[in-house]
Design a protein around this motif. Structure first.
Motif, PDB file in Angstrom:
ATOM      1  N   MET A   1     -22.399 -36.551 -20.025  1.00 38.09           N
ATOM      2  CA  MET A   1     -21.276 -35.666 -19.793  1.00 38.09           C
ATOM      3  C   MET A   1     -21.735 -34.535 -18.875  1.00 38.09           C
ATOM      4  SD  MET A   1     -18.012 -35.378 -20.736  1.00 38.09           S
ATOM      5  CE  MET A   1     -17.763 -36.370 -22.171  1.00 38.09           C
ATOM      6  N   LEU A   2     -21.005 -34.277 -17.805  1.00 40.21           N
ATOM      7  CA  LEU A   2     -21.289 -33.170 -16.900  1.00 40.21           C
ATOM      8  C   LEU A   2     -20.576 -31.921 -17.409  1.00 40.21           C
ATOM      9  CD1 LEU A   2     -20.757 -35.007 -13.505  1.00 40.21           C
ATOM     10  CD2 LEU A   2     -22.915 -34.564 -14.679  1.00 40.21           C
ATOM     11  N   THR A   3     -21.209 -30.768 -17.249  1.00 43.75           N
ATOM     12  CA  THR A   3     -20.618 -29.532 -17.760  1.00 43.75           C
ATOM     13  C   THR A   3     -20.747 -28.395 -16.744  1.00 43.75           C
ATOM     14  OG1 THR A   3     -22.678 -28.851 -18.829  1.00 43.75           O
ATOM     15  CG2 THR A   3     -21.123 -30.121 -20.167  1.00 43.75           C
ATOM     16  N   ALA A   4     -19.822 -27.453 -16.855  1.00 44.16           N
ATOM     17  CA  ALA A   4     -19.871 -26.216 -16.083  1.00 44.16           C
ATOM     18  C   ALA A   4     -19.290 -25.115 -16.962  1.00 44.16           C
ATOM     19  CB  ALA A   4     -19.080 -26.351 -14.791  1.00 44.16           C
ATOM     20  N   GLU A   5     -19.757 -23.886 -16.743  1.00 38.23           N
ATOM     21  CA  GLU A   5     -19.302 -22.766 -17.552  1.00 38.23           C
ATOM     22  C   GLU A   5     -18.973 -21.571 -16.676  1.00 38.23           C
ATOM     23  OE1 GLU A   5     -22.468 -21.991 -20.321  1.00 38.23           O
ATOM     24  OE2 GLU A   5     -21.934 -23.704 -21.574  1.00 38.23           O
ATOM     25  N   THR A   6     -18.094 -20.726 -17.195  1.00 39.46           N
ATOM     26  CA  THR A   6     -17.790 -19.456 -16.551  1.00 39.46           C
ATOM     27  C   THR A   6     -17.531 -18.414 -17.614  1.00 39.46           C
ATOM     28  OG1 THR A   6     -16.379 -18.323 -14.917  1.00 39.46           O
ATOM     29  CG2 THR A   6     -15.306 -19.970 -16.316  1.00 39.46           C
ATOM     30  N   ASP A   7     -17.947 -17.200 -17.343  1.00 38.75           N
ATOM     31  CA  ASP A   7     -17.631 -16.032 -18.168  1.00 38.75           C
ATOM     32  C   ASP A   7     -16.734 -15.142 -17.324  1.00 38.75           C
ATOM     33  OD1 ASP A   7     -18.889 -16.481 -20.587  1.00 38.75           O
ATOM     34  OD2 ASP A   7     -20.760 -15.535 -19.973  1.00 38.75           O
ATOM     35  N   ILE A   8     -15.551 -14.870 -17.832  1.00 39.96           N
ATOM     36  CA  ILE A   8     -14.571 -14.087 -17.099  1.00 39.96           C
ATOM     37  C   ILE A   8     -14.463 -12.723 -17.769  1.00 39.96           C
ATOM     38  CG2 ILE A   8     -12.161 -13.981 -16.371  1.00 39.96           C
ATOM     39  CD1 ILE A   8     -12.395 -17.191 -16.870  1.00 39.96           C
ATOM     40  N   ARG A   9     -14.764 -11.696 -17.026  1.00 37.54           N
ATOM     41  CA  ARG A   9     -14.686 -10.329 -17.548  1.00 37.54           C
ATOM     42  C   ARG A   9     -13.230  -9.906 -17.630  1.00 37.54           C
ATOM     43  NH1 ARG A   9     -19.157 -10.131 -20.015  1.00 37.54           N
ATOM     44  NH2 ARG A   9     -20.904 -10.703 -18.712  1.00 37.54           N
ATOM     45  N   THR A  10     -12.773  -9.592 -18.843  1.00 33.59           N
ATOM     46  CA  THR A  10     -11.409  -9.145 -19.061  1.00 33.59           C
ATOM     47  C   THR A  10     -11.289  -8.510 -20.438  1.00 33.59           C
ATOM     48  OG1 THR A  10      -9.087  -9.818 -19.253  1.00 33.59           O
ATOM     49  CG2 THR A  10     -10.740 -11.459 -19.868  1.00 33.59           C
ATOM     50  N   GLU A  11     -10.437  -7.540 -20.548  1.00 35.65           N
ATOM     51  CA  GLU A  11     -10.142  -6.939 -21.848  1.00 35.65           C
ATOM     52  C   GLU A  11      -9.033  -7.707 -22.565  1.00 35.65           C
ATOM     53  OE1 GLU A  11     -11.971  -4.599 -23.313  1.00 35.65           O
ATOM     54  OE2 GLU A  11     -13.232  -4.794 -21.516  1.00 35.65           O
ATOM     55  N   HIS A  12      -8.533  -8.772 -21.942  1.00 35.65           N
ATOM     56  CA  HIS A  12      -7.414  -9.547 -22.493  1.00 35.65           C
ATOM     57  C   HIS A  12      -7.791 -11.006 -22.730  1.00 35.65           C
ATOM     58  CE1 HIS A  12      -5.083  -6.022 -21.503  1.00 35.65           C
ATOM     59  NE2 HIS A  12      -5.550  -6.094 -20.269  1.00 35.65           N
ATOM     60  N   ALA A  13      -9.024 -11.242 -23.149  1.00 37.13           N
ATOM     61  CA  ALA A  13      -9.531 -12.605 -23.303  1.00 37.13           C
ATOM     62  C   ALA A  13      -8.683 -13.430 -24.267  1.00 37.13           C
ATOM     63  CB  ALA A  13     -10.981 -12.575 -23.772  1.00 37.13           C
ATOM     64  N   ALA A  14      -8.337 -12.881 -25.416  1.00 37.35           N
ATOM     65  CA  ALA A  14      -7.552 -13.632 -26.403  1.00 37.35           C
ATOM     66  C   ALA A  14      -6.163 -13.972 -25.861  1.00 37.35           C
ATOM     67  CB  ALA A  14      -7.437 -12.846 -27.703  1.00 37.35           C
ATOM     68  N   ARG A  15      -5.589 -13.095 -25.076  1.00 34.65           N
ATOM     69  CA  ARG A  15      -4.275 -13.346 -24.481  1.00 34.65           C
ATOM     70  C   ARG A  15      -4.340 -14.527 -23.503  1.00 34.65           C
ATOM     71  NH1 ARG A  15      -1.851  -8.769 -20.873  1.00 34.65           N
ATOM     72  NH2 ARG A  15      -2.417  -7.577 -22.718  1.00 34.65           N
ATOM     73  N   TYR A  16      -5.383 -14.562 -22.657  1.00 33.76           N
ATOM     74  CA  TYR A  16      -5.508 -15.663 -21.705  1.00 33.76           C
ATOM     75  C   TYR A  16      -5.799 -16.981 -22.419  1.00 33.76           C
ATOM     76  CZ  TYR A  16      -5.457 -12.098 -18.101  1.00 33.76           C
ATOM     77  OH  TYR A  16      -5.098 -11.044 -17.293  1.00 33.76           O
ATOM     78  N   LEU A  17      -6.626 -16.937 -23.451  1.00 37.99           N
ATOM     79  CA  LEU A  17      -6.914 -18.128 -24.246  1.00 37.99           C
ATOM     80  C   LEU A  17      -5.610 -18.673 -24.830  1.00 37.99           C
ATOM     81  CD1 LEU A  17      -9.819 -18.688 -26.668  1.00 37.99           C
ATOM     82  CD2 LEU A  17      -7.521 -19.104 -27.450  1.00 37.99           C
ATOM     83  N   ALA A  18      -4.817 -17.816 -25.443  1.00 34.72           N
ATOM     84  CA  ALA A  18      -3.546 -18.251 -26.044  1.00 34.72           C
ATOM     85  C   ALA A  18      -2.594 -18.788 -24.996  1.00 34.72           C
ATOM     86  CB  ALA A  18      -2.904 -17.090 -26.803  1.00 34.72           C
ATOM     87  N   ARG A  19      -2.561 -18.156 -23.842  1.00 33.97           N
ATOM     88  CA  ARG A  19      -1.651 -18.607 -22.790  1.00 33.97           C
ATOM     89  C   ARG A  19      -2.052 -19.969 -22.242  1.00 33.97           C
ATOM     90  NH1 ARG A  19       0.786 -15.039 -17.892  1.00 33.97           N
ATOM     91  NH2 ARG A  19       2.403 -16.526 -17.347  1.00 33.97           N
ATOM     92  N   LEU A  20      -3.346 -20.190 -22.022  1.00 35.13           N
ATOM     93  CA  LEU A  20      -3.806 -21.503 -21.557  1.00 35.13           C
ATOM     94  C   LEU A  20      -3.527 -22.588 -22.594  1.00 35.13           C
ATOM     95  CD1 LEU A  20      -7.173 -20.533 -19.862  1.00 35.13           C
ATOM     96  CD2 LEU A  20      -5.245 -21.653 -18.732  1.00 35.13           C
ATOM     97  N   CYS A  21      -3.782 -22.286 -23.858  1.00 33.93           N
ATOM     98  CA  CYS A  21      -3.495 -23.252 -24.921  1.00 33.93           C
ATOM     99  C   CYS A  21      -1.995 -23.530 -24.998  1.00 33.93           C
ATOM    100  CB  CYS A  21      -3.999 -22.744 -26.265  1.00 33.93           C
ATOM    101  SG  CYS A  21      -5.780 -22.852 -26.487  1.00 33.93           S
ATOM    102  N   GLY A  22      -1.198 -22.491 -24.924  1.00 36.13           N
ATOM    103  CA  GLY A  22       0.251 -22.666 -24.993  1.00 36.13           C
ATOM    104  C   GLY A  22       0.783 -23.465 -23.830  1.00 36.13           C
ATOM    105  N   HIS A  23       0.260 -23.197 -22.652  1.00 38.27           N
ATOM    106  CA  HIS A  23       0.673 -23.924 -21.454  1.00 38.27           C
ATOM    107  C   HIS A  23       0.365 -25.412 -21.593  1.00 38.27           C
ATOM    108  CE1 HIS A  23       1.640 -24.335 -17.218  1.00 38.27           C
ATOM    109  NE2 HIS A  23       0.503 -24.962 -17.029  1.00 38.27           N
ATOM    110  N   ALA A  24      -0.853 -25.720 -22.014  1.00 37.69           N
ATOM    111  CA  ALA A  24      -1.238 -27.123 -22.198  1.00 37.69           C
ATOM    112  C   ALA A  24      -0.507 -27.733 -23.387  1.00 37.69           C
ATOM    113  CB  ALA A  24      -2.749 -27.232 -22.389  1.00 37.69           C
ATOM    114  N   GLY A  25      -0.303 -26.949 -24.440  1.00 33.48           N
ATOM    115  CA  GLY A  25       0.344 -27.448 -25.647  1.00 33.48           C
ATOM    116  C   GLY A  25       1.777 -27.879 -25.438  1.00 33.48           C
TER     117      GLY A  25
END
Length: 119
Positions: free
Chosen positions: A1-25
């Motif tokens: 399995m190939l992998t890549a990672e990123t760390d995104i600096r933001t004070e709204h990390a949980a909001r973006y996580l929820a939005r990406l999950c909701g969009h895909a969901g």
């Protein structure tokens, strides 16, 4: 399995996580595909099939027919890991996530810089 990672600096990390999950969901039922095309799709390149979405307040996993990505929200950053069986699908997942995060975080001017982590 190939992998890549990123760390995104933001004070709204949980909001973006929820939005990406909701969009895909919204398209998470097996057999459904994201209902729009990204500008980066090559002619004949279909959008991914969303197979499974799991999300809590601080962690999320989205499985596609291309591979999967996992996310963790921390104070001040969103950690994202993309995984795929081949380089082409890994690139597709990275492009999809980069485009979505930059769109969702346009007011914050989010920076998404991927690092290959092996495979």
């Amino acid at each position: 399995m190939l992998t890549a990672e990123t760390d995104i600096r933001t004070e709204h990390a949980a909001r973006y996580l929820a939005r990406l999950c909701g969009h895909a969901g919204k398209m998470g039922t097996a057999g459904h595909r994201l209902g729009h095309r990204r500008p980066s799709h090559a002619p004949g390149d279909a959008p991914p099939e969303v197979r499974r979405v799991e999300c809590s307040g601080t962690e999320g996993t989205v499985s596609l027919d291309w591979g999967q990505w996992t996310m963790q929200a921390f104070p001040g950053r969103l950690a994202v890991r993309a995984e795929a069986a081949d380089q082409e699908n890994l690139r597709r997942i990275q492009e999809l996530l980069t485009a979505r995060l930059q769109k969702f975080g346009r007011r914050e001017n989010l920076t998404v810089t991927w690092q290959d982590t092996g495979g």
